[in-house]
Write an enzyme that holds these catalytic residues in place. Sequence first.
Site, PDB file in Angstrom:
ATOM      1  N   TRP A  23      -1.603 -24.676 -13.363  1.00  0.00           N
ATOM      2  CA  TRP A  23      -1.203 -24.751 -12.071  1.00  0.00           C
ATOM      3  C   TRP A  23      -1.611 -26.088 -11.586  1.00  0.00           C
ATOM      4  CZ3 TRP A  23       2.163 -21.906  -9.566  1.00  0.00           C
ATOM      5  CH2 TRP A  23       2.295 -21.384  -8.639  1.00  0.00           C
ATOM      6  N   CYS A  81      -7.528 -26.113 -11.177  1.00  0.00           N
ATOM      7  CA  CYS A  81      -7.558 -26.942  -9.424  1.00  0.00           C
ATOM      8  C   CYS A  81      -6.462 -25.233  -9.033  1.00  0.00           C
ATOM      9  CB  CYS A  81      -6.321 -27.646  -8.848  1.00  0.00           C
ATOM     10  SG  CYS A  81      -6.202 -28.606  -7.739  1.00  0.00           S
ATOM     11  N   HIS A  89      -5.388 -15.728  -1.037  1.00  0.00           N
ATOM     12  CA  HIS A  89      -5.378 -15.553  -2.343  1.00  0.00           C
ATOM     13  C   HIS A  89      -5.862 -16.875  -2.404  1.00  0.00           C
ATOM     14  CE1 HIS A  89      -2.776 -15.569  -6.097  1.00  0.00           C
ATOM     15  NE2 HIS A  89      -3.076 -16.356  -6.482  1.00  0.00           N
TER      16      HIS A  89
END
Length: 155
Positions: A23, A81, A89
């Site tokens: 991600w 990251c 979240h």
Amino acid sequence: MPHYEGDLRVHADARFAIIASRWNARIVDALVAGARQSLAGNGVAEAAIDVVRVPGAWEIPAAAAKLALTGKHAAIIALGCVVRGDTRHYEHVADRCAEGLMRVQLDSGIPVLNGVLAVEDVTDAEKRAGGSHGNKGEEAALAAIEMANLMEKLP
């Protein structure tokens, strides 16, 4: 490269693991490159670096725990990251990742370096992945070497 006081030479047989999130890949890839460069610059052979990719920061502690159980690595470097969004979240992922990494480190006795960025926006991440605030991957790798050396000396 950041400057560390003391001896950063590594034991000839020392292996290091880098666990990297897919991600925010552009940022994380820069962190991985910094970590690899830092390890290599301090005598760690490319063959002594295991890179494991995971989907996101949430999954990093599980991979770290599994690697720690093998006992093959002098230290584990976690890189990812997490960018703040419109919901909570971000806080759940970043905080639980950090807690999980600390738990793995304490339970296993193997240093686990937290190079998972928790930033307000992508610009902040870029500053910490080779920009104006250096490369946190490099810094985590240097700390990994230092901790591996320290753990070898402690009773």
